[in-house]
Design an enzyme around this catalytic site. Structure first.
Site, short mmCIF file in Angstrom:
data_model
loop_
_atom_site.label_atom_id
_atom_site.label_comp_id
_atom_site.label_asym_id
_atom_site.label_seq_id
_atom_site.Cartn_x
_atom_site.Cartn_y
_atom_site.Cartn_z
N HIS A 44 -91.12 -123.24 -74.39
CA HIS A 44 -90.26 -123.10 -73.22
C HIS A 44 -90.64 -124.12 -72.16
CE1 HIS A 44 -89.00 -118.62 -73.92
NE2 HIS A 44 -89.09 -119.27 -75.05
N ASP B 73 -87.31 -118.59 -62.64
CA ASP B 73 -86.91 -117.74 -61.52
C ASP B 73 -87.17 -118.46 -60.20
OD1 ASP B 73 -85.77 -115.48 -62.72
OD2 ASP B 73 -87.77 -114.88 -63.40
N LYS C 246 -98.57 -108.72 -78.61
CA LYS C 246 -99.08 -107.49 -79.23
C LYS C 246 -98.87 -107.57 -80.75
CE LYS C 246 -97.94 -104.59 -75.24
NZ LYS C 246 -96.85 -103.80 -74.67
N HIS D 4 -76.13 -112.71 -65.59
CA HIS D 4 -77.32 -113.08 -64.82
C HIS D 4 -77.21 -112.41 -63.44
CE1 HIS D 4 -80.07 -115.50 -62.40
NE2 HIS D 4 -80.70 -115.74 -63.54
N THR E 134 -93.68 -118.92 -73.99
CA THR E 134 -93.06 -119.03 -72.67
C THR E 134 -93.81 -120.03 -71.78
OG1 THR E 134 -94.31 -117.22 -71.70
CG2 THR E 134 -92.24 -116.64 -72.78
N ALA F 25 -93.28 -120.41 -64.67
CA ALA F 25 -92.47 -121.18 -63.72
C ALA F 25 -93.29 -121.74 -62.57
CB ALA F 25 -91.33 -120.33 -63.19
N GLU G 184 -91.87 -113.64 -79.62
CA GLU G 184 -92.21 -114.41 -78.41
C GLU G 184 -93.63 -114.06 -77.95
OE1 GLU G 184 -89.33 -115.48 -75.46
OE2 GLU G 184 -90.47 -114.36 -73.96
P1 FAD Z 1 -79.29 -121.16 -65.44
O1 FAD Z 1 -78.66 -121.45 -66.74
O2 FAD Z 1 -79.42 -122.26 -64.47
O3 FAD Z 1 -78.47 -119.95 -64.78
C1 FAD Z 1 -78.96 -119.30 -63.60
C2 FAD Z 1 -77.79 -118.83 -62.73
O4 FAD Z 1 -77.11 -119.97 -62.22
C3 FAD Z 1 -76.73 -118.03 -63.47
O5 FAD Z 1 -76.22 -117.09 -62.57
C4 FAD Z 1 -75.68 -119.06 -63.84
O6 FAD Z 1 -74.38 -118.50 -64.03
C5 FAD Z 1 -75.74 -119.96 -62.63
N1 FAD Z 1 -75.38 -121.35 -62.92
C6 FAD Z 1 -75.70 -122.07 -64.02
N2 FAD Z 1 -75.26 -123.34 -63.92
C7 FAD Z 1 -74.65 -123.42 -62.71
C8 FAD Z 1 -74.01 -124.48 -62.01
N3 FAD Z 1 -73.87 -125.70 -62.55
N4 FAD Z 1 -73.50 -124.22 -60.78
C9 FAD Z 1 -73.61 -122.97 -60.20
N5 FAD Z 1 -74.20 -121.94 -60.83
C10 FAD Z 1 -74.72 -122.17 -62.06
N6 FAD Z 1 -88.64 -117.79 -67.08
C11 FAD Z 1 -89.79 -118.50 -67.01
O7 FAD Z 1 -90.27 -118.76 -65.92
N7 FAD Z 1 -90.45 -118.92 -68.13
C12 FAD Z 1 -89.96 -118.68 -69.38
O8 FAD Z 1 -90.56 -119.09 -70.37
C13 FAD Z 1 -88.74 -117.94 -69.50
N8 FAD Z 1 -88.20 -117.66 -70.71
C14 FAD Z 1 -86.99 -116.99 -70.79
C15 FAD Z 1 -86.39 -116.76 -72.04
C16 FAD Z 1 -85.18 -116.09 -72.14
C17 FAD Z 1 -84.56 -115.85 -73.49
C18 FAD Z 1 -84.54 -115.62 -70.96
C19 FAD Z 1 -83.24 -114.85 -71.07
C20 FAD Z 1 -85.10 -115.82 -69.72
C21 FAD Z 1 -86.32 -116.53 -69.61
N9 FAD Z 1 -86.92 -116.80 -68.38
C22 FAD Z 1 -88.10 -117.51 -68.30
C23 FAD Z 1 -86.27 -116.32 -67.14
C24 FAD Z 1 -85.25 -117.36 -66.58
O9 FAD Z 1 -85.95 -118.47 -66.10
C25 FAD Z 1 -84.48 -116.65 -65.46
O10 FAD Z 1 -83.65 -115.66 -66.01
C26 FAD Z 1 -83.74 -117.55 -64.50
O11 FAD Z 1 -83.34 -116.73 -63.39
C27 FAD Z 1 -82.47 -118.21 -65.04
O12 FAD Z 1 -82.75 -119.15 -65.97
P2 FAD Z 1 -81.57 -119.88 -66.81
O13 FAD Z 1 -82.21 -120.94 -67.60
O14 FAD Z 1 -80.74 -118.87 -67.50
O15 FAD Z 1 -80.74 -120.51 -65.59
#
Ligand code: FAD
Length: 291
Positions: free
Chosen positions: A77, A109, A275, A152, A48, A51, A17
């Protein structure tokens, strides 16, 4: 190449990544670092997406460059929570025009200070809405999503987290990449639970090599990951000696990856953090294993 094709292969592989720059002034140096990683021929590279929009314009530029000039499949992403429907539509159109085949659909986030705000009027609340928009865009994207072996941080229970994860997969996520973790047993337990819940798509474990003592607090704070005693001892002992910490962090990550491969995982994603030296050292440690 769609990543689902890669995941069908039985060959063990490693992907990396990278992240785009925050400011224009460092674009060239970041681009150079991503090219050095691409030269190592990983199975794919993810790029990435900022956000808050700060780095978003470079995600596509870097992904396109890696694919066109180094032949490495890319995963771009995209986040949605801070965006309007219109902006997301534009981003999807840009991806389509740039020939992006693989998209990581993320919520992003919640912007600082808005954690407790009323979100009912926001265009996007969860990643699943972006997955649906990508599916409905008419482009034939291979879509990935994020998952959390240690749940999460916003989820009340793991059961609830996995229920929403299943909905995200059913909406069109074809694979899931995990949040970083430092204890493989947490991943194995998670895999058991999600398979039991009927989630059958490929799960790509994400491994973060901690090569700098200062990185630890931030990484743990962002991910909420559990720090096993073995890892804590390593940081306590070497955290203030940069060269030693780097060597120890690479060895720890290598060890985690070997254990994952030995236990049936085929593709591991490394949070290589722009890196190339770290990416190269890990690949070199695994040269005979990867073949
Ligand atoms: P979601 O899938 O929406 O989940 C977030 C929370 O909401 C969880 O607690 C879930 O259980 C809950 N939830 C999901 N659907 C529902 C629903 N329908 N109703 C109620 N609750 C629900 N951030 C960036 O800004 N840029 C990036 O490029 C980036 N890359 C990432 C790559 C990876 C592999 C990971 C693990 C994280 C990355 N992140 C990135 C961080 C990510 O955006 C955060 O972790 C964010 O808080 C959650 O994103 P998600 O897509 O998992 O959200």
């Amino acid at each position: 190449m769609k990543l689902t094709e890669l995941f069908k292969d039985d060959k063990l592989s490693l992907s990396f990544e990278v992240f785009p720059p925050k400011t224009d002034t460092v674009f060239e140096s970041v681009k150079h670092a991503t090219e050095e990683i691409a030269k190592l021929c990983p199975s794919f590279m993810s790029v990435t997406y900022g956000a808050g929009g700060g780095t978003s314009k470079y995600t596509l530029e870097i992904a396109k460059n890696i694919k066109a000039n180094y032949g490495v499949p890319t995963l771009a992403h995209l986040t949605c929570v801070s965006s309007t429907r219109e902006t997301v539509r534009e981003r999807i159109a840009d991806m389509k025009a740039a020939g992006i085949e693989n998209v990581m659909a993320l919520r992003g986030d919640i912007p600082a200070g808005l954690e407790n705000a009323d979100r009912s009027h926001w265009d996007y609340k969860h990643a699943i809405e972006l997955v649906r928009d990508l599916r409905e865009s008419g482009a034939d994207f291979c879509i990935g999503g994020a998952c959390y072996p240690e749940i999460h941080p916003e989820s009340a229970t793991q059961k609830e987290d996995i229920r929403y994860l299943k909905e995200k997969v059913d909406a069109g996520c074809e694979f899931l990449t995990t949040q970083m973790f430092f204890d493989n047993n947490l991943l194995y337990n998670f895999l058991y639970k999600i398979r039991e819940a009927g989630i059958t798509v490929p799960i790509i474990p994400g491994i973060m090599p901690i090569t700098n003592g200062n990185q630890v607090d931030r990484a743990i704070k962002l991910s909420g990951s559990f720090m096993p005693q073995r890892f804590k001892s390593l940081v306590d002992k070497f955290g203030t000696t940069p060269a030693a910490m780097k060597q120890a962090g690479i060895a720890y990550a290598t060890d985690q990856i070997i254990d994952l491969f030995a236990n049936g995982i085929k593709n591991v994603h490394v949070y290589s953090m722009n890196k190339p030296d770290v990416a190269e050292a890990i690949l070199s440690n695994l040269s005979d294993i990867l073949g």
